[in-house]
Design a protein around this motif. Structure first.
Motif, PDB file in Angstrom:
ATOM      1  N   PRO A 124      -1.717  -0.005  10.029  1.00 21.26           N
ATOM      2  CA  PRO A 124      -0.659  -1.015  10.126  1.00 21.26           C
ATOM      3  C   PRO A 124      -0.935  -2.281   9.319  1.00 21.26           C
ATOM      4  CG  PRO A 124      -1.111  -0.094  12.293  1.00 21.26           C
ATOM      5  CD  PRO A 124      -2.162   0.448  11.356  1.00 21.26           C
ATOM      6  N   ALA A 125      -2.162  -2.723   9.243  1.00 21.47           N
ATOM      7  CA  ALA A 125      -2.484  -3.940   8.497  1.00 21.47           C
ATOM      8  C   ALA A 125      -2.174  -3.779   7.018  1.00 21.47           C
ATOM      9  CB  ALA A 125      -3.952  -4.302   8.687  1.00 21.47           C
ATOM     10  N   PHE A 126      -2.361  -2.574   6.501  1.00 21.92           N
ATOM     11  CA  PHE A 126      -2.053  -2.332   5.095  1.00 21.92           C
ATOM     12  C   PHE A 126      -0.553  -2.456   4.869  1.00 21.92           C
ATOM     13  CE2 PHE A 126      -1.017   0.244   1.421  1.00 21.92           C
ATOM     14  CZ  PHE A 126      -1.909  -0.252   0.477  1.00 21.92           C
ATOM     15  N   GLY A 127       0.226  -1.914   5.789  1.00 22.59           N
ATOM     16  CA  GLY A 127       1.680  -2.029   5.691  1.00 22.59           C
ATOM     17  C   GLY A 127       2.141  -3.479   5.699  1.00 22.59           C
ATOM     18  N   MET A 128       1.440  -4.309   6.462  1.00 24.39           N
ATOM     19  CA  MET A 128       1.782  -5.733   6.497  1.00 24.39           C
ATOM     20  C   MET A 128       1.500  -6.379   5.146  1.00 24.39           C
ATOM     21  SD  MET A 128       0.446  -8.776   8.975  1.00 24.39           S
ATOM     22  CE  MET A 128       1.154  -7.990  10.412  1.00 24.39           C
ATOM     23  N   LEU A 129       0.381  -6.036   4.515  1.00 24.84           N
ATOM     24  CA  LEU A 129       0.054  -6.577   3.203  1.00 24.84           C
ATOM     25  C   LEU A 129       1.120  -6.176   2.187  1.00 24.84           C
ATOM     26  CD1 LEU A 129      -1.719  -8.008   1.114  1.00 24.84           C
ATOM     27  CD2 LEU A 129      -3.150  -5.931   1.032  1.00 24.84           C
ATOM     28  N   VAL A 130       1.512  -4.925   2.196  1.00 20.20           N
ATOM     29  CA  VAL A 130       2.545  -4.446   1.274  1.00 20.20           C
ATOM     30  C   VAL A 130       3.851  -5.202   1.508  1.00 20.20           C
ATOM     31  CG1 VAL A 130       3.975  -2.461   0.611  1.00 20.20           C
ATOM     32  CG2 VAL A 130       1.507  -2.167   0.959  1.00 20.20           C
ATOM     33  N   ALA A 131       4.230  -5.360   2.756  1.00 15.41           N
ATOM     34  CA  ALA A 131       5.495  -6.039   3.091  1.00 15.41           C
ATOM     35  C   ALA A 131       5.469  -7.503   2.658  1.00 15.41           C
ATOM     36  CB  ALA A 131       5.765  -5.931   4.590  1.00 15.41           C
ATOM     37  N   ARG A 132       4.361  -8.196   2.903  1.00 17.84           N
ATOM     38  CA  ARG A 132       4.289  -9.614   2.521  1.00 17.84           C
ATOM     39  C   ARG A 132       4.267  -9.761   1.005  1.00 17.84           C
ATOM     40  NH1 ARG A 132       6.991 -11.536   5.902  1.00 17.84           N
ATOM     41  NH2 ARG A 132       6.618 -13.481   4.836  1.00 17.84           N
ATOM     42  N   HIS A 133       3.605  -8.849   0.318  1.00 18.31           N
ATOM     43  CA  HIS A 133       3.573  -8.875  -1.141  1.00 18.31           C
ATOM     44  C   HIS A 133       4.984  -8.652  -1.702  1.00 18.31           C
ATOM     45  CE1 HIS A 133       2.750  -6.916  -5.142  1.00 18.31           C
ATOM     46  NE2 HIS A 133       2.119  -8.068  -5.281  1.00 18.31           N
ATOM     47  N   LYS A 134       5.691  -7.697  -1.140  1.00 19.18           N
ATOM     48  CA  LYS A 134       7.066  -7.417  -1.580  1.00 19.18           C
ATOM     49  C   LYS A 134       7.961  -8.629  -1.331  1.00 19.18           C
ATOM     50  CE  LYS A 134      10.775  -4.090  -1.138  1.00 19.18           C
ATOM     51  NZ  LYS A 134      11.000  -2.667  -0.940  1.00 19.18           N
ATOM     52  N   TYR A 135       7.837  -9.228  -0.166  1.00 21.60           N
ATOM     53  CA  TYR A 135       8.646 -10.397   0.176  1.00 21.60           C
ATOM     54  C   TYR A 135       8.348 -11.555  -0.777  1.00 21.60           C
ATOM     55  CZ  TYR A 135      10.862 -14.037   2.980  1.00 21.60           C
ATOM     56  OH  TYR A 135      11.648 -15.073   3.411  1.00 21.60           O
ATOM     57  N   PHE A 136       7.073 -11.745  -1.131  1.00 22.23           N
ATOM     58  CA  PHE A 136       6.729 -12.789  -2.094  1.00 22.23           C
ATOM     59  C   PHE A 136       7.469 -12.565  -3.406  1.00 22.23           C
ATOM     60  CE2 PHE A 136       4.291 -13.926  -5.857  1.00 22.23           C
ATOM     61  CZ  PHE A 136       4.345 -15.303  -5.760  1.00 22.23           C
ATOM     62  N   GLN A 192       0.264 -15.823   2.957  1.00 22.76           N
ATOM     63  CA  GLN A 192      -0.052 -14.648   3.769  1.00 22.76           C
ATOM     64  C   GLN A 192      -0.697 -13.557   2.924  1.00 22.76           C
ATOM     65  OE1 GLN A 192       3.772 -13.887   5.586  1.00 22.76           O
ATOM     66  NE2 GLN A 192       3.059 -14.787   7.505  1.00 22.76           N
ATOM     67  N   VAL A 193      -0.181 -13.335   1.717  1.00 20.99           N
ATOM     68  CA  VAL A 193      -0.782 -12.339   0.828  1.00 20.99           C
ATOM     69  C   VAL A 193      -2.224 -12.720   0.526  1.00 20.99           C
ATOM     70  CG1 VAL A 193      -0.729 -11.359  -1.514  1.00 20.99           C
ATOM     71  CG2 VAL A 193       1.393 -11.546  -0.186  1.00 20.99           C
ATOM     72  N   LEU A 194      -2.438 -13.986   0.194  1.00 16.64           N
ATOM     73  CA  LEU A 194      -3.797 -14.440  -0.111  1.00 16.64           C
ATOM     74  C   LEU A 194      -4.722 -14.288   1.087  1.00 16.64           C
ATOM     75  CD1 LEU A 194      -2.997 -17.599  -2.245  1.00 16.64           C
ATOM     76  CD2 LEU A 194      -3.848 -15.389  -3.058  1.00 16.64           C
TER      77      LEU A 194
END
Length: 161
Positions: free
Chosen positions: A102-114, A147-149
């Motif tokens: 799940p944490a990886f999915g959060m990173l992907v989502a925040r990166h996409k949102y950025f 968040q991505v950082l």
């Protein structure tokens, strides 16, 4: 202890204690990495370079909205989160190695949102809406970037580097 640090740590197993013995499939929110696997992941992505590149994008946007740069940015390209180095790793090797956590999915989502927010900042700026572009950059775009950082730094720390 940080978010990814809780997920990217090696767990000791004690056969006499039910609280510390478990199989990876018993706890999908935890990631068990042995040192060799963590080292392999570190050779597949340079997290420091990903952090520097991401920070560079944020500075480019800041320079644009403050009229310190003449660089022409293209929002139709910026909105694609799979074209930068980090995005290629996230959708490639990273997803293969860590995508089920799940944490990886959060990173992907925040990166996409950025990327979506960055493209919108550029769109607003190019439409002559400098104040709106600055507001968006300083609010949701900056928040997503931070968040991505943070997630990248936690991933690095969790991998033992």
């Amino acid at each position: 202890m940080g978010f990814f640090s809780r997920l990217f740590r090696i767990k000791e197993q004690d056969p006499d204690n039910q609280d510390t013995t478990w199989a990876m499939e018993d706890n999908g929110s935890e990631l068990v990495l042995d040192a060799e696997y963590a080292a392999t992941l570190m050779t597949e992505i340079d997290i420091d370079a990903a952090i520097a590149s991401h920070e560079g994008w944020r500075l480019q946007l800041q320079d644009m909205v403050n009229r310190r740069s003449d660089e022409v940015m293209r929002p139709e390209r910026i909105c694609h989160d799979d074209r930068c180095d980090l995005g290629r790793w996230l959708y490639g090797t990273g997803r293969l190695r860590l995508g089920h956590y799940p944490a990886f999915g959060m990173l992907v989502a925040r990166h996409k949102y950025f990327h979506q927010q960055a493209a919108e900042v550029v769109t607003l700026f190019q439409a002559g809406e400098q104040q709106k572009a600055v507001q968006l950059l300083n609010s949701s775009c900056r928040h997503a970037s931070n968040q991505v950082l943070l997630l990248l730094k936690e991933l690095k720390r969790g991998l033992g580097r």
